[in-house]
Design an enzyme around this catalytic site. Structure first.
Site, mmCIF file in Angstrom:
data_model
loop_
_atom_site.group_PDB
_atom_site.id
_atom_site.type_symbol
_atom_site.label_atom_id
_atom_site.label_comp_id
_atom_site.label_asym_id
_atom_site.label_seq_id
_atom_site.Cartn_x
_atom_site.Cartn_y
_atom_site.Cartn_z
ATOM 1 N N LYS A 180 41.366 35.792 39.421
ATOM 2 C CA LYS A 180 42.063 34.973 38.543
ATOM 3 C C LYS A 180 41.515 33.519 38.292
ATOM 4 O O LYS A 180 41.102 33.032 39.217
ATOM 5 C CB LYS A 180 43.236 34.483 39.589
ATOM 6 C CG LYS A 180 44.264 33.584 39.137
ATOM 7 C CD LYS A 180 45.391 33.524 40.456
ATOM 8 C CE LYS A 180 46.554 32.302 39.628
ATOM 9 N NZ LYS A 180 47.486 32.090 40.531
ATOM 10 N N LYS B 67 39.971 33.105 43.264
ATOM 11 C CA LYS B 67 40.958 32.183 42.426
ATOM 12 C C LYS B 67 40.103 30.897 42.138
ATOM 13 O O LYS B 67 39.723 30.327 43.033
ATOM 14 C CB LYS B 67 41.970 31.925 43.223
ATOM 15 C CG LYS B 67 43.038 31.273 42.548
ATOM 16 C CD LYS B 67 44.385 31.158 43.148
ATOM 17 C CE LYS B 67 45.164 30.028 42.456
ATOM 18 N NZ LYS B 67 46.620 30.079 43.125
#
Ligand code: PBG
Length: 307
Positions: A231, A178
């Site tokens: 992400k 992320k």
């Protein structure tokens, strides 16, 4: 016959925003077509989406300011909005698969994913809080725990805590890679979870790094993750590709709020054909190597396929 990529409705996970109240369906300014829903409306939404072939839902709670504190205590309150809603969805629609969020930011007065002491994020002290949050969600009936916090070591600690309490069957979709991204802006606005000071660069990844994602993924696999997530998706297609060739676990990609907002804004201005941009984007994420895509377009895509 020769098309290599087939984007199916059940490849998609639909993120939904939850808010306390009744009969609420509140527009989110920077995410046209996305709403903050009260429990009753959320159950209705899930029911309609199941009809359309969407099976899995990522629910994010929008917590009132007066319930936020430094230790995110509302996140471990078994009577809180989040566990109550998980229970309501699973009791009325047991076939709906729920992916629930573990991180401190929705409940934290600092707006950070970890515990802040003297302006610093305390990684190890956060782990205990995250494990308790995961257990409360498991007890409420969730299917998949999604730690979106990026603290080191949290997958292992959550796995052990769940197993110790008889929740071996609850799986973990780790937010593995992320990145510290500007594309989360509309989401933070939707939850009112903008960090009150500093940024998330000490725990989220540096957009300049790709090999580091492999290190993160190796640790998550070792600690017991069942899915690995990248992400955001669009600016990180190479990372999705790298993890999908290096690891045999299912790979998820999160087509985040800012990616959704860009297409919606261009569509509203008449600068792009929105639905075509949606299909091309989602297909590209799948082609890059994602098995699963979290996207605010899930319902719109399912409706397009249906029609
Ligand atoms: C925070 C969290 C974020 C998102 C999901 N969980 C934002 C952040 O890290 O600040 C972003 C999702 C999106 O932008 O769609 N735990």
């Amino acid at each position: 016959m020769v098309a290599e990529t087939d984007l199916k409705v059940d490849d998609l996970i639909f993120p939904l925003f939850l808010k306390e109240g009744k009969g609420i369906r509140e527009k989110i300014e920077f995410m046209p077509g996305v709403f903050r829903l009260s429990e009753d409306q959320l159950v209705k939404e899930v029911e309609q989406c199941l009809e359309l072939g969407i099976n899995t839902f990522a629910v994010f709670p929008c917590i009132a300011d007066n319930l936020k504190d430094a230790t995110a205590s509302e996140g471990i309150n078994p009577e809180g909005l989040y566990p109550r809603t998980i229970e309501a969805v699973k009791s009325r629609l047991p076939e709906a698969v729920l992916l629930t969020d573990v991180a401190m930011d929705p409940y934290s007065s600092d707006g950070h994913d970890g515990l802040v002491v003297n302006g610093e994020i305390r990684n190890d002290e956060t782990l205990e809080i995250l494990a308790k949050m995961a257990l409360v969600q498991a007890q409420a009936g969730t299917d998949i725990i999604g730690p979106s916090d990026m603290m080191d070591g949290r997958v292992g600690v959550i796995r052990e805590h769940l197993d110790d309490h008889g929740f071996q069957h609850v799986s973990i979709m780790s937010y593995t890679a992320k990145y510290a991204s500007v594309f989360y802006g509309p989401f933070r606005d939707a939850l009112d979870s903008e960090p009150k000071h500093g940024d998330k660069k000490t725990y989220q990844m540096d957009p300049r790094n790709r090999r580091e994602a492999v290190v993160e993924a190796s640790l998550d696999v070792e600690e017991g993750a069942d899915f690995l997530m990248v992400k955001p998706a669009l600016a990180y297609l190479d990372v999705i590709n790298q993890l999908s060739t290096n690891f045999m676990l299912p790979i998820a990609a999160y087509n985040v709020s800012g990616e959704y907002a860009m297409i919606k804004a261009a569509d509203q201005k008449g600068w792009l054909d929105g639905p075509s941009a949606m299909v091309e984007t989602l297909t590209a994420i799948k082609r890059a190597g994602a098995d699963i895509i979290l996207t605010y377009f899930a319902r719109e895509y399912a409706e397009l396929i249906r029609s």
